[in-house]
Design a protein around this motif. Structure first.
Motif, PDB file in Angstrom:
ATOM      1  N   ASP A 294       0.741  -1.137   0.029  1.00 46.12           N
ATOM      2  CA  ASP A 294      -0.166   0.139   0.045  1.00 46.12           C
ATOM      3  C   ASP A 294       0.815   1.198  -0.013  1.00 46.12           C
ATOM      4  OD1 ASP A 294      -2.452  -1.288   0.026  1.00 46.12           O
ATOM      5  OD2 ASP A 294      -2.850  -1.467   2.202  1.00 46.12           O
ATOM      6  N   ARG A 295       1.933   1.245   0.766  1.00 51.18           N
ATOM      7  CA  ARG A 295       2.850   2.382   0.852  1.00 51.18           C
ATOM      8  C   ARG A 295       3.607   2.581  -0.619  1.00 51.18           C
ATOM      9  NH1 ARG A 295       3.679   5.758   5.498  1.00 51.18           N
ATOM     10  NH2 ARG A 295       5.403   6.143   4.659  1.00 51.18           N
ATOM     11  N   SER A 296       3.808   1.787  -0.936  1.00 46.75           N
ATOM     12  CA  SER A 296       4.596   1.470  -2.389  1.00 46.75           C
ATOM     13  C   SER A 296       3.591   2.433  -3.496  1.00 46.75           C
ATOM     14  CB  SER A 296       5.003   0.198  -2.965  1.00 46.75           C
ATOM     15  OG  SER A 296       5.507   0.451  -4.110  1.00 46.75           O
ATOM     16  N   GLU A 297       2.496   1.806  -3.502  1.00 52.33           N
ATOM     17  CA  GLU A 297       1.102   2.219  -4.337  1.00 52.33           C
ATOM     18  C   GLU A 297       0.999   3.919  -4.099  1.00 52.33           C
ATOM     19  OE1 GLU A 297      -0.863   2.090  -7.601  1.00 52.33           O
ATOM     20  OE2 GLU A 297       0.209   0.405  -6.758  1.00 52.33           O
ATOM     21  N   GLN A 298       0.982   4.236  -2.762  1.00 49.91           N
ATOM     22  CA  GLN A 298       0.696   5.924  -2.474  1.00 49.91           C
ATOM     23  C   GLN A 298       1.997   6.584  -2.977  1.00 49.91           C
ATOM     24  OE1 GLN A 298       0.449   5.620   1.771  1.00 49.91           O
ATOM     25  NE2 GLN A 298      -1.732   5.080   1.782  1.00 49.91           N
ATOM     26  N   ARG A 299       3.124   5.943  -2.692  1.00 52.88           N
ATOM     27  CA  ARG A 299       4.394   6.599  -3.073  1.00 52.88           C
ATOM     28  C   ARG A 299       4.453   6.784  -4.739  1.00 52.88           C
ATOM     29  NH1 ARG A 299       7.577   4.567   0.417  1.00 52.88           N
ATOM     30  NH2 ARG A 299       7.837   2.582  -0.659  1.00 52.88           N
TER      31      ARG A 299
ATOM     32  N   HIS B  15       1.640   7.023  -6.660  1.00 51.06           N
ATOM     33  CA  HIS B  15       0.653   7.938  -6.820  1.00 51.06           C
ATOM     34  C   HIS B  15       1.152   9.333  -6.529  1.00 51.06           C
ATOM     35  CE1 HIS B  15      -3.421   9.530  -7.463  1.00 51.06           C
ATOM     36  NE2 HIS B  15      -3.364  10.062  -6.254  1.00 51.06           N
ATOM     37  N   ARG B  16       1.670   9.620  -5.707  1.00 51.70           N
ATOM     38  CA  ARG B  16       2.330  11.085  -5.422  1.00 51.70           C
ATOM     39  C   ARG B  16       3.274  11.287  -6.247  1.00 51.70           C
ATOM     40  NH1 ARG B  16       2.158   9.112   0.017  1.00 51.70           N
ATOM     41  NH2 ARG B  16       4.653   8.751  -0.032  1.00 51.70           N
ATOM     42  N   ARG B  17       4.214  10.488  -6.540  1.00 50.65           N
ATOM     43  CA  ARG B  17       5.098  10.763  -7.578  1.00 50.65           C
ATOM     44  C   ARG B  17       4.707  11.176  -9.011  1.00 50.65           C
ATOM     45  NH1 ARG B  17      10.422  10.985  -8.260  1.00 50.65           N
ATOM     46  NH2 ARG B  17      11.496  10.082 -10.197  1.00 50.65           N
ATOM     47  N   CYS B  18       3.529  10.302  -9.484  1.00 54.21           N
ATOM     48  CA  CYS B  18       2.539  10.762 -10.653  1.00 54.21           C
ATOM     49  C   CYS B  18       2.047  12.164 -10.590  1.00 54.21           C
ATOM     50  CB  CYS B  18       1.605   9.694 -10.762  1.00 54.21           C
ATOM     51  SG  CYS B  18       0.662  10.027 -12.496  1.00 54.21           S
TER      52      CYS B  18
ATOM     53  N   HIS C 292       3.112  14.474  -8.431  1.00 54.77           N
ATOM     54  CA  HIS C 292       4.133  15.345  -8.700  1.00 54.77           C
ATOM     55  C   HIS C 292       4.796  15.841 -10.227  1.00 54.77           C
ATOM     56  CE1 HIS C 292       7.612  17.844  -7.460  1.00 54.77           C
ATOM     57  NE2 HIS C 292       8.674  17.087  -7.993  1.00 54.77           N
ATOM     58  N   PHE C 293       4.910  14.491 -10.814  1.00 55.45           N
ATOM     59  CA  PHE C 293       5.078  14.640 -12.339  1.00 55.45           C
ATOM     60  C   PHE C 293       4.141  15.693 -13.049  1.00 55.45           C
ATOM     61  CE2 PHE C 293       4.606  13.158 -16.689  1.00 55.45           C
ATOM     62  CZ  PHE C 293       5.889  13.253 -17.231  1.00 55.45           C
ATOM     63  N   PHE C 294       2.668  15.435 -12.956  1.00 52.73           N
ATOM     64  CA  PHE C 294       1.797  16.525 -13.483  1.00 52.73           C
ATOM     65  C   PHE C 294       2.082  17.841 -13.008  1.00 52.73           C
ATOM     66  CE2 PHE C 294       0.143  12.227 -14.927  1.00 52.73           C
ATOM     67  CZ  PHE C 294      -0.251  12.626 -16.100  1.00 52.73           C
ATOM     68  N   SER C 295       2.288  18.137 -11.706  1.00 50.47           N
ATOM     69  CA  SER C 295       2.337  19.356 -11.229  1.00 50.47           C
ATOM     70  C   SER C 295       3.554  20.137 -11.971  1.00 50.47           C
ATOM     71  CB  SER C 295       2.456  19.656  -9.714  1.00 50.47           C
ATOM     72  OG  SER C 295       3.774  19.003  -9.356  1.00 50.47           O
ATOM     73  N   VAL C 296       4.783  19.176 -12.360  1.00 46.45           N
ATOM     74  CA  VAL C 296       6.062  19.912 -12.726  1.00 46.45           C
ATOM     75  C   VAL C 296       5.663  20.237 -14.294  1.00 46.45           C
ATOM     76  CG1 VAL C 296       8.098  19.284 -13.919  1.00 46.45           C
ATOM     77  CG2 VAL C 296       7.549  18.844 -11.349  1.00 46.45           C
ATOM     78  N   THR C 297       4.813  19.208 -14.971  1.00 40.99           N
ATOM     79  CA  THR C 297       4.753  19.550 -16.222  1.00 40.99           C
ATOM     80  C   THR C 297       3.533  20.871 -16.592  1.00 40.99           C
ATOM     81  OG1 THR C 297       2.930  18.141 -16.500  1.00 40.99           O
ATOM     82  CG2 THR C 297       5.041  17.295 -17.111  1.00 40.99           C
ATOM     83  N   ASP C 298       2.673  21.046 -15.572  1.00 43.01           N
ATOM     84  CA  ASP C 298       1.869  22.030 -15.549  1.00 43.01           C
ATOM     85  C   ASP C 298       2.757  23.443 -15.222  1.00 43.01           C
ATOM     86  OD1 ASP C 298      -0.635  20.846 -15.862  1.00 43.01           O
ATOM     87  OD2 ASP C 298      -0.951  20.786 -13.633  1.00 43.01           O
ATOM     88  N   LYS C 299       3.609  23.361 -14.552  1.00 44.11           N
ATOM     89  CA  LYS C 299       4.406  24.518 -14.290  1.00 44.11           C
ATOM     90  C   LYS C 299       5.215  24.960 -15.472  1.00 44.11           C
ATOM     91  CE  LYS C 299       5.799  26.539 -10.804  1.00 44.11           C
ATOM     92  NZ  LYS C 299       5.427  27.760 -10.061  1.00 44.11           N
ATOM     93  N   ILE C 300       5.742  23.952 -16.378  1.00 40.18           N
ATOM     94  CA  ILE C 300       6.325  24.161 -17.489  1.00 40.18           C
ATOM     95  C   ILE C 300       5.249  24.965 -18.647  1.00 40.18           C
ATOM     96  CG2 ILE C 300       7.424  23.312 -19.866  1.00 40.18           C
ATOM     97  CD1 ILE C 300       8.367  21.229 -17.492  1.00 40.18           C
TER      98      ILE C 300
END
Length: 114
Positions: free
Chosen positions: A33-38, A40-43, A45-53
């Motif tokens: 479960d923790r791995s899956e949560q990690r 999801h958070r990483r995904c 974060h990726f989308f927030s970075v692409t939004d910033k660009i």
């Protein structure tokens, strides 16, 4: 170790093995479960970075930093390479040149991982 020979020994054996099995399963489930949560958070974060660009009204430095941050996502290297091939850069002058350079550097870094 001797095998249990009567029902009392079987009950004692089960009283040790069953709780250990439950504990092992619970630890595995918690870790999964923790791995899956990690992931999801990483995904996210990726989308927030692409939004910033993509924010053309954002500062040049924040967009350059976001492009650099993309390099921390090797699991998305295939899509990052495609995203950085022909970027739409609004504006001109030094800002456009800096962004083009950072797009190129990010693409090169991701091609190594792809």
């Amino acid at each position: 170790m001797m095998a249990p020979s009567n029902w009392q020994e079987w009950v004692a054996w089960a009283g040790i093995v069953i709780p250990l099995a439950v504990l092992a399963w619970t630890a595995w489930k918690f870790t999964a479960d923790r791995s899956e949560q990690r992931k999801h958070r990483r995904c996210e974060h990726f989308f927030s970075v692409t939004d910033k660009i993509a924010q053309s009204e954002g500062s040049l430095l924040s967009r350059v930093a976001a492009l650099y941050e993309l390099r921390r996502f090797p699991e998305y290297s295939e899509v990052i390479v495609r995203m950085t091939e022909a970027p739409e850069i609004v504006g001109g002058g030094r800002a456009k040149a800096v962004l083009q350079q950072e797009f190129r550097l990010t693409q090169e870094a991701m091609k190594k991982d792809a």
